[in-house]
Design a protein around this motif. Sequence first.
Motif, PDB file in Angstrom:
ATOM      1  N   GLN A 204       0.834  -1.189   0.000  1.00 42.04           N
ATOM      2  CA  GLN A 204       0.000   0.000   0.000  1.00 42.04           C
ATOM      3  C   GLN A 204       0.876   1.248   0.000  1.00 42.04           C
ATOM      4  O   GLN A 204       2.065   1.187   0.334  1.00 42.04           O
ATOM      5  N   LEU A 221      -3.168   4.006   1.265  1.00 44.25           N
ATOM      6  CA  LEU A 221      -4.037   3.809   0.107  1.00 44.25           C
ATOM      7  C   LEU A 221      -3.676   2.521  -0.622  1.00 44.25           C
ATOM      8  O   LEU A 221      -2.499   2.166  -0.717  1.00 44.25           O
ATOM      9  N   PRO A 222      -4.653   1.820  -1.167  1.00 44.92           N
ATOM     10  CA  PRO A 222      -4.365   0.592  -1.919  1.00 44.92           C
ATOM     11  C   PRO A 222      -3.692   0.893  -3.251  1.00 44.92           C
ATOM     12  O   PRO A 222      -3.947   1.927  -3.865  1.00 44.92           O
ATOM     13  N   ILE A 225      -6.780  -2.290  -7.270  1.00 41.91           N
ATOM     14  CA  ILE A 225      -8.234  -2.214  -7.228  1.00 41.91           C
ATOM     15  C   ILE A 225      -8.755  -3.531  -7.783  1.00 41.91           C
ATOM     16  O   ILE A 225      -8.474  -3.894  -8.924  1.00 41.91           O
ATOM     17  N   ARG A 228     -14.319  -4.794  -8.872  1.00 43.22           N
ATOM     18  CA  ARG A 228     -15.208  -3.629  -8.834  1.00 43.22           C
ATOM     19  C   ARG A 228     -16.652  -4.051  -9.095  1.00 43.22           C
ATOM     20  O   ARG A 228     -16.926  -4.793 -10.042  1.00 43.22           O
ATOM     21  N   ASP A 235     -17.502   1.608  -5.311  1.00 41.73           N
ATOM     22  CA  ASP A 235     -16.173   1.089  -5.589  1.00 41.73           C
ATOM     23  C   ASP A 235     -15.137   2.174  -5.319  1.00 41.73           C
ATOM     24  O   ASP A 235     -15.444   3.338  -5.154  1.00 41.73           O
ATOM     25  N   GLY A 236     -13.877   1.788  -5.298  1.00 41.60           N
ATOM     26  CA  GLY A 236     -12.807   2.757  -5.066  1.00 41.60           C
ATOM     27  C   GLY A 236     -12.385   2.791  -3.608  1.00 41.60           C
ATOM     28  O   GLY A 236     -12.511   1.809  -2.875  1.00 41.60           O
ATOM     29  N   PHE A 237     -11.857   3.948  -3.165  1.00 42.43           N
ATOM     30  CA  PHE A 237     -11.396   4.064  -1.790  1.00 42.43           C
ATOM     31  C   PHE A 237     -11.661   5.473  -1.277  1.00 42.43           C
ATOM     32  O   PHE A 237     -11.836   6.416  -2.043  1.00 42.43           O
ATOM     33  N   HIS A 238     -11.700   5.593   0.034  1.00 46.71           N
ATOM     34  CA  HIS A 238     -11.966   6.871   0.677  1.00 46.71           C
ATOM     35  C   HIS A 238     -10.636   7.597   0.862  1.00 46.71           C
ATOM     36  O   HIS A 238      -9.721   7.062   1.485  1.00 46.71           O
ATOM     37  N   ARG A 278     -14.388  10.326  -2.007  1.00 50.41           N
ATOM     38  CA  ARG A 278     -14.284   8.935  -2.455  1.00 50.41           C
ATOM     39  C   ARG A 278     -13.739   8.933  -3.869  1.00 50.41           C
ATOM     40  O   ARG A 278     -14.282   9.580  -4.754  1.00 50.41           O
ATOM     41  N   LYS A 280     -13.205   6.989  -7.108  1.00 51.23           N
ATOM     42  CA  LYS A 280     -13.826   5.840  -7.765  1.00 51.23           C
ATOM     43  C   LYS A 280     -13.060   5.453  -9.027  1.00 51.23           C
ATOM     44  O   LYS A 280     -12.394   6.273  -9.650  1.00 51.23           O
TER      45      LYS A 280
END
Length: 320
Positions: A204, A221-222, A225, A228, A235-238, A278, A280
């Motif tokens: 990460q 953060l990743p 992905i 999905r 989908d996605g990350f915050h 977010r 996406k």
Amino acid sequence: MVAGCATLGASPVCLAGAKLDARGTCRAQQAPLHHIPFREGFKTRIMQGYHGYLSHKEDLAHSLDFRCELGTPVVASKAGRVWATRDDSNRGCADMSCVEDANYVVLDHGDGTYSEYYHLAQFGALVELGENVCAGEVIGLCGSTGFATGEHLHYALTNTTRQTLPTRFYEAAEKQDIGLAVPETEYVSANELQTQCAPTPYSQLSRAAFAHQGITLEKPLPLVIEDRPADKDDDGFHLQGVYHGDHPNVAVHRKAIDGDDWTDECVPVDANGRFSARIKWPKHRFEPGGYWFMLTGADEDCLAPGWAWSYRVNILEAAR
């Protein structure tokens, strides 16, 4: 300031050549230990070492060329997860016109380091994206695709910015305490096949990954992905954090590895520098593959200062 460490607020950030220990102290980072990337008992020779004058310069400075014949099995130097592959090229030559034609396998070791295996034979990448592999497991076949004067394996350990890192080898440590592979020296692989190993998580991006742009994140953060949802909007990350510069926005920059155009999305920054959004990756905009990713400050028109490199994010789709 602690040696090898800078401080952003209450969060220390280790500088090059150091890492943060459990007590929050930056300490000199020791080169990781790996095995020679061939089957146990295989004898190989270092054709070009670190800082080799032929091609191991700048970003490739800490790379090694191992001698091997066409079709020799190449194995994982350490347990990891398949991050990237290519095996469709049948072109190789001794000049830079072939530099983009190499076949390869890249393994993610889950700690922000990646082992890279280049010049594999056509159809010589024997693992799939996302697959977990153990140390000593066959992942490819030696070849001469790309910029190569003949059959050999180009091997390097890299970080999330694709900078090569010094690597120590168990086999070299038997000859000298430092454990660095020496040019024009023979080594016998002790890379015993591990038939079982724990799954490797993907690496990460750390909270300080964008500190050079004045951005600290609330959480890592990743870099991958996966899976999905086709009919959902979650989908996605915050993305949350604090911006320490003078711009009114934080910009999210993305571009396909083989694409020409960046997409830029602005996230407003409040009076305390905080931002939240977010991020996406919808299927209609981002097909499976690799994308360059960067966060910067940005003005009212979402224009940002330039940058020299970006992190890579992979979008993987599960087989249907």
